[in-house]
Design an enzyme around this catalytic site. Structure first.
Site, PDB file in Angstrom:
ATOM      1  N   ASP A  16      80.321 110.194 -26.159  1.00 48.96           N
ATOM      2  CA  ASP A  16      79.146 109.459 -25.678  1.00 48.96           C
ATOM      3  C   ASP A  16      78.701 109.950 -24.302  1.00 48.96           C
ATOM      4  O   ASP A  16      79.508 110.447 -23.513  1.00 48.96           O
ATOM      5  CB  ASP A  16      79.479 107.962 -25.627  1.00 48.96           C
ATOM      6  CG  ASP A  16      78.235 107.103 -25.494  1.00 48.96           C
ATOM      7  OD1 ASP A  16      77.144 107.563 -25.886  1.00 48.96           O
ATOM      8  OD2 ASP A  16      78.351 105.971 -24.993  1.00 48.96           O
ATOM      9  N   ASN A  64      72.459 105.320 -35.344  1.00 45.69           N
ATOM     10  CA  ASN A  64      71.750 106.350 -34.567  1.00 45.69           C
ATOM     11  C   ASN A  64      70.456 106.815 -35.249  1.00 45.69           C
ATOM     12  O   ASN A  64      69.601 107.424 -34.613  1.00 45.69           O
ATOM     13  CB  ASN A  64      72.648 107.557 -34.274  1.00 45.69           C
ATOM     14  CG  ASN A  64      73.725 107.285 -33.240  1.00 45.69           C
ATOM     15  OD1 ASN A  64      74.808 107.862 -33.288  1.00 45.69           O
ATOM     16  ND2 ASN A  64      73.449 106.416 -32.271  1.00 45.69           N
TER      17      ASN A  64
END
Ligand code: IPE
Ligand code: IPE
Ligand code: MG
Length: 243
Positions: A16, A64
């Site tokens: 991330d 996502n």
């Protein structure tokens, strides 16, 4: 890091912070994804050198897909390049690549590149790389429940025969439980990553964006892991180094 001490068998990495890493440098988010991918290759070589046999990577969550079309398209193209070119060398390293996640709505070029990489590395016996793409831990449980329900409906399995082992056999991949999960970027959540497999995992949240996460940061993470006391519900306090 001390390689004579207990190493995790299965580690999970939530990669991330690519977007923020790029934005802090005045660059588009896509640049962060590109640099993240470069960093990944370096990190993977290091991890297998450390003799950690199972690695699960969170590359793209089902959620996502809600990002901008531009970012999703960029990432899908990056995955094709990554699977067709960059990660092909994993074969020489003896790493078997497998994928976890749903097929739909991945573009067929991504799906094909995934199949090719899986096929070309299937003989690998040094390590396993499980790439979670279009993956959601909750959906994995939904899909597992459907597979088992089907077997019951077809008379291949009775309800009494449903055990933890049956559940584990019907997950996307047959993998040992996660020992250690690293999430870069400073966020302290797992965002739907391998929620079943993470039941007794140790967590580590370095304040470093993924493109900047170095092999030395990884070594520091492992050192932290080696100093954790994993009790698994029992009451004796055992340091990992004594196991
Ligand atoms: C992780 O980085 C990569 C993917 C989710 C595909 P992000 O894109 O989430 O970067 P941040 O968290 O917005 O900085
Ligand atoms: C998790 O990161 C997914 C990946 C790293 C692939 P996100 O950036 O999507 O997670 P949230 O939105 O911060 O929870
Ligand atoms: Mg993020």
């Amino acid at each position: 890091m001390n390689q004579n001490q207990k190493m995790p068998t299965h580690i999970g990495i939530i990669m991330d912070g690519n977007g923020r890493w790029a934005q802090e440098r005045g660059k588009p988010r896509s640049f962060g994804h590109q640099e993240g991918a470069k960093n990944l290759k370096k990190l993977l070589y290091h991890i297998y050198d450390c003799k950690i046999p199972y690695v699960s990577l969170y590359a793209f969550s089902t959620e996502n897909f809600q990002r901008s079309k531009e970012e999703v398209t960029f990432l899908m193209n990056l995955f094709v390049t990554l699977f067709r070119k960059e990660l092909k060398s994993l074969k020489d390293l003896g790493v078997k690549v497998v994928f976890s996640g749903r097929k739909e709505p991945l573009p067929s070029k991504v799906w094909n590149a995934m199949q090719e990489l899986e096929e070309s590395t299937k003989e690998g016996s040094r390590g396993v790389l499980n790439i979670c793409i279009n993956y959601g831990g909750q959906y994995e449980l939904v899909d597992m429940a459907k597979k088992i329900a089907n077997q019951v409906q077809e008379g291949k399995l009775s309800i009494d025969e449903i055990t933890k082992e049956v559940i584990e056999k019907n997950m996307y991949q047959s993998l040992p439980p996660l020992d250690f999960i690293i999430r870069t970027s400073g966020e302290m959540r797992i965002s739907n990553f391998m929620i079943y497999q993470a039941a007794y995992a140790e967590y580590y949240f370095p304040n470093i964006y993924f493109p900047a996460f170095q092999t030395s940061d990884f070594d520091e993470a492992i050192l932290t892991y080696q100093n954790r006391n994993r009790r698994f519900g029992k009451n004796e306090e055992k340091n990992l180094s004594n196991q």
